[in-house]
Design a protein around this motif. Structure first.
Motif, PDB file in Angstrom:
ATOM      1  N   LEU A  38       0.816  -1.213   0.000  1.00  0.00           N
ATOM      2  CA  LEU A  38       0.000   0.000   0.000  1.00  0.00           C
ATOM      3  C   LEU A  38       0.852   1.265   0.000  1.00  0.00           C
ATOM      4  CD1 LEU A  38      -2.809  -1.021   2.529  1.00  0.00           C
ATOM      5  CD2 LEU A  38      -3.034  -0.729   0.053  1.00  0.00           C
ATOM      6  N   SER A  39       2.100   1.164   0.463  1.00  0.00           N
ATOM      7  CA  SER A  39       2.966   2.344   0.457  1.00  0.00           C
ATOM      8  C   SER A  39       3.340   2.762  -0.963  1.00  0.00           C
ATOM      9  CB  SER A  39       4.229   2.075   1.281  1.00  0.00           C
ATOM     10  OG  SER A  39       5.071   1.136   0.634  1.00  0.00           O
ATOM     11  N   PHE A  40       3.113   1.886  -1.936  1.00  0.00           N
ATOM     12  CA  PHE A  40       3.376   2.209  -3.344  1.00  0.00           C
ATOM     13  C   PHE A  40       2.097   2.527  -4.099  1.00  0.00           C
ATOM     14  CE2 PHE A  40       6.951  -0.458  -2.074  1.00  0.00           C
ATOM     15  CZ  PHE A  40       8.034   0.270  -2.546  1.00  0.00           C
ATOM     16  N   ARG A  55       6.027   7.564  -5.886  1.00  0.00           N
ATOM     17  CA  ARG A  55       5.510   8.912  -5.664  1.00  0.00           C
ATOM     18  C   ARG A  55       5.292   9.195  -4.172  1.00  0.00           C
ATOM     19  NH1 ARG A  55      -0.003  10.185  -8.544  1.00  0.00           N
ATOM     20  NH2 ARG A  55       1.266   9.414 -10.292  1.00  0.00           N
ATOM     21  N   ASN A  56       4.786   8.208  -3.439  1.00  0.00           N
ATOM     22  CA  ASN A  56       4.553   8.407  -2.007  1.00  0.00           C
ATOM     23  C   ASN A  56       5.866   8.639  -1.254  1.00  0.00           C
ATOM     24  OD1 ASN A  56       1.763   8.074  -2.228  1.00  0.00           O
ATOM     25  ND2 ASN A  56       1.891   5.858  -1.955  1.00  0.00           N
ATOM     26  N   TYR A  57       6.908   7.911  -1.652  1.00  0.00           N
ATOM     27  CA  TYR A  57       8.194   8.056  -0.960  1.00  0.00           C
ATOM     28  C   TYR A  57       8.852   9.391  -1.259  1.00  0.00           C
ATOM     29  CZ  TYR A  57       7.928   3.232   0.572  1.00  0.00           C
ATOM     30  OH  TYR A  57       7.524   2.069   1.197  1.00  0.00           O
ATOM     31  N   VAL A 254       0.944   8.280   1.395  1.00  0.00           N
ATOM     32  CA  VAL A 254       2.130   8.930   1.955  1.00  0.00           C
ATOM     33  C   VAL A 254       2.307   8.528   3.420  1.00  0.00           C
ATOM     34  CG1 VAL A 254       3.223  11.135   2.483  1.00  0.00           C
ATOM     35  CG2 VAL A 254       1.925  10.866   0.365  1.00  0.00           C
ATOM     36  N   GLY A 255       1.193   8.471   4.159  1.00  0.00           N
ATOM     37  CA  GLY A 255       1.273   8.040   5.553  1.00  0.00           C
ATOM     38  C   GLY A 255       1.786   6.616   5.674  1.00  0.00           C
ATOM     39  N   GLN A 256       1.343   5.739   4.761  1.00  0.00           N
ATOM     40  CA  GLN A 256       1.817   4.355   4.784  1.00  0.00           C
ATOM     41  C   GLN A 256       3.295   4.281   4.424  1.00  0.00           C
ATOM     42  OE1 GLN A 256      -0.190   1.732   5.784  1.00  0.00           O
ATOM     43  NE2 GLN A 256       1.784   0.687   5.842  1.00  0.00           N
ATOM     44  N   ALA A 257       3.721   5.103   3.475  1.00  0.00           N
ATOM     45  CA  ALA A 257       5.140   5.138   3.119  1.00  0.00           C
ATOM     46  C   ALA A 257       5.978   5.632   4.294  1.00  0.00           C
ATOM     47  CB  ALA A 257       5.344   6.039   1.896  1.00  0.00           C
TER      48      ALA A 257
END
Length: 284
Positions: A38-40, A55-57, A254-257
């Motif tokens: 989910l972080s991706f 993108r999230n990272y 973004v929060g998951q990343a």
């Protein structure tokens, strides 16, 4: 009798091991893998996740509040780890000596650890604001006040717990080694630094591990004492991740990343700390 028990364990080991293994898979491994996936992605629920790559990272490391929270947490962890372990070791050393009321003092020092983090935050909020009110300030006046307020709170809470571990370690030290040092003319300081501390490295390793991880993952006390105020300048990493994930619509990915980055940082620090203390233990 022992042989029969051993045969029974070998025969029925799966009956005892599989439920625990299944709970580990369902309760930890599957959510952990899903969290990395989910972080991706960009998502609001697990079923509508859309792949967005890194993108999230990139959003994580371009978030100035996250970078501030990271260094704020590092400084907080370093200070609390040093203070908690030094003071807890000193108190344990004193309470293992023959003195009246040592059991009473052990109980008094340990009691704060039994209080929940949210309650502790509100307990300390009153006296800290009461003291700062003399200068027209409050705990949320600046991130500096919040920082030292949380340091006081965590040290007060954790010193007693680490003290118990150090006391257990000191009580298991071989008395003949300490007596031999005294016979050889070693002073109390030399005995402490050359004999007791090297022999206490297993306990020091455990306490250092606990204080480092507790410092990085602290959430309840931060939420209750400052809630990140003012302007999120007193926000630790755990609170920053929580606020990103639940407080900013569209930033769940973004929060998951951030959570994955947080996990990697803590894992690396704990491994380095464990390697360092273990190498010292072997050298001793």
């Amino acid at each position: 009798m022992i042989t029969m028990v051993g045969k029974a364990v070998r025969k029925w080991w799966a009956l005892f091991a599989l439920p625990t293994f299944a709970a580990f898979i369902i309760g930890f491994l599957v959510p952990f893998i899903m969290g990395i996936y989910l972080s991706f992605t960009k998502f609001t629920t697990v079923t509508d996740a859309k792949w967005v790559g890194l993108r999230n990272y990139s959003g994580v490391f371009s978030d100035k509040e996250f970078i501030h929270a990271l260094w704020y947490t590092v400084a907080f962890t370093v200070i609390t780890t040093i203070v908690v372990n030094v003071v807890a070791f000193a108190i344990a050393y004193m309470l293992t000596k023959t003195m009246r009321g040592s059991n009473f003092f052990r109980s008094v020092f340990f009691m704060p650890n039994l209080i929940g983090g949210i309650i502790l935050g509100y307990i300390w909020l009153l006296p800290l604001n009461g003291v700062l009110a003399k200068w027209g300030r409050s705990i949320t006046f600046s991130g500096t006040y919040g920082f030292w307020g949380m340091v006081l709170l965590v040290c007060w809470q954790q010193i007693g717990y680490m003290m118990i571990i150090y006391i257990a370690g000191m009580q298991s030290l071989p008395g003949d080694v300490i007596e031999a040092a005294a016979v050889d003319g070693a002073s109390g300081r030399q005995t402490l630094t050359k004999v007791i501390i090297p022999l206490m490295m297993p306990s020091i390793t455990v306490c250092s591990f606990l204080t480092v991880t507790n410092g990085f993952k602290m959430f309840d006390q931060n939420l209750a004492l400052t809630n990140g105020a003012p302007s999120n300048s007193s926000e630790l990493l755990a609170l920053n991740i929580f606020r990103t994930f639940y407080g900013r619509i569209g930033f769940e990915g973004v929060g998951q990343a951030k959570a994955v980055v947080f996990f990697v940082i803590v894992a690396v620090i704990v491994l380095l700390q464990n390697r360092l203390t273990t190498s010292k233990e072997v050298a001793a």
